[in-house]
Design a protein around this motif. Structure first.
Motif, PDB file in Angstrom:
ATOM      1  N   ALA A 268       0.815  -1.214   0.000  1.00  0.00           N
ATOM      2  CA  ALA A 268       0.000   0.000   0.000  1.00  0.00           C
ATOM      3  C   ALA A 268       0.853   1.271   0.000  1.00  0.00           C
ATOM      4  N   LEU A 269       1.943   1.269   0.752  1.00  0.00           N
ATOM      5  CA  LEU A 269       2.783   2.466   0.849  1.00  0.00           C
ATOM      6  C   LEU A 269       3.612   2.676  -0.417  1.00  0.00           C
TER       7      LEU A 269
ATOM      8  N   ILE B 299       1.487   7.509   4.432  1.00  0.00           N
ATOM      9  CA  ILE B 299       2.046   6.483   5.314  1.00  0.00           C
ATOM     10  C   ILE B 299       1.130   6.261   6.520  1.00  0.00           C
ATOM     11  N   LEU B 300       0.690   7.359   7.131  1.00  0.00           N
ATOM     12  CA  LEU B 300      -0.218   7.239   8.270  1.00  0.00           C
ATOM     13  C   LEU B 300      -1.518   6.543   7.869  1.00  0.00           C
ATOM     14  N   GLY B 301      -2.110   6.990   6.780  1.00  0.00           N
ATOM     15  CA  GLY B 301      -3.357   6.394   6.318  1.00  0.00           C
ATOM     16  C   GLY B 301      -3.183   4.958   5.875  1.00  0.00           C
ATOM     17  N   GLY B 302      -2.077   4.670   5.185  1.00  0.00           N
ATOM     18  CA  GLY B 302      -1.829   3.319   4.702  1.00  0.00           C
ATOM     19  C   GLY B 302      -1.654   2.321   5.830  1.00  0.00           C
ATOM     20  N   LEU B 303      -0.931   2.714   6.872  1.00  0.00           N
ATOM     21  CA  LEU B 303      -0.733   1.827   8.019  1.00  0.00           C
ATOM     22  C   LEU B 303      -2.039   1.602   8.783  1.00  0.00           C
ATOM     23  N   LEU B 304      -2.783   2.670   8.975  1.00  0.00           N
ATOM     24  CA  LEU B 304      -4.058   2.559   9.691  1.00  0.00           C
ATOM     25  C   LEU B 304      -5.016   1.644   8.944  1.00  0.00           C
TER      26      LEU B 304
END
Length: 207
Positions: A71-72, A150-155
């Protein structure tokens, strides 16, 4: 049994974590991946990790790493594509769903600003595919895009996988209910688009 890229269970039992990486990368980085089963794949991956039915000897940890990496990296590739000529590419993909996704992504950027829009898009099918190149086209600062994607992808990836894992660990014989659960997930993930469609139709009637 032949591998079916549109069937989450087929992908996971056949390719395991590698299949998760490929789908996450294609759905978020390549415009041709807008039809892939992102949400249902992540959730199913968590469920199958809990029941031990994954292929390729994949574990929960390898699933989360593969999903996050796909995703990232995919989002960054999509952004670069947008910066280097994404407008022409978007015009050449003459698909109603893609056009609607572009419109929705544009509204998100306008309404919420760069950060919130990039995070929210992760949870909306099609929009998460087109927003990354669109962010490159409108020249969202590279650093801003990287931080928020990165924040959105990890969440998104880790959160949905863990939700599936938690359900798979707590409900006996969860495999029996997997198909209806996936159907509900697909409906929930499509609800923002359906709500926006309803609002636009209602606005046209009242205008």
């Amino acid at each position: 049994m032949a591998l079916n890229i549109l069937d989450s269970r087929s992908l996971l039992t056949g390719l395991g974590a590698f299949g998760v990486f490929l789908v996450m990368f294609a759905e978020t980085g390549l415009l041709i991946g807008f039809f892939l089963p992102g949400d249902s794949l992540l959730f199913t991956a968590g469920v199958l990790a809990a029941t031990g039915a994954l292929g390729g000897g994949s574990s929960l940890l390898t699933l989360m790493i593969a999903a996050a990496a796909g995703a990232l990296i995919g989002a960054q590739v999509g952004y670069v594509i947008g910066r280097r000529g994404g407008t022409a590419l978007l015009k050449r993909i003459n698909r109603p769903s893609v056009n609607e996704g572009v419109e929705r992504a544009s509204k998100l950027l306008e309404k919420y600003g760069h950060g919130k829009a990039i995070m929210l898009a992760r949870f909306i099918p099609v929009v998460r595919t087109v927003l990354n190149p669109l962010a490159g086209i409108v020249e969202v600062p590279a650093r801003t895009f990287a931080i928020w994607q990165i924040l959105g992808g990890l969440l998104w990836t880790v959160g949905v996988i863990l939700a599936g894992y938690a359900l798979g660990s707590s409900v006996p014989n969860i495999d029996t209910y997997l198909l209806p659960i996936i159907a509900v997930i697909v409906l929930v993930s499509l609800s923002p688009l359906l709500l926006e469609f309803y609002r636009s139709r209602r606005a046209k009637r009242t205008s």
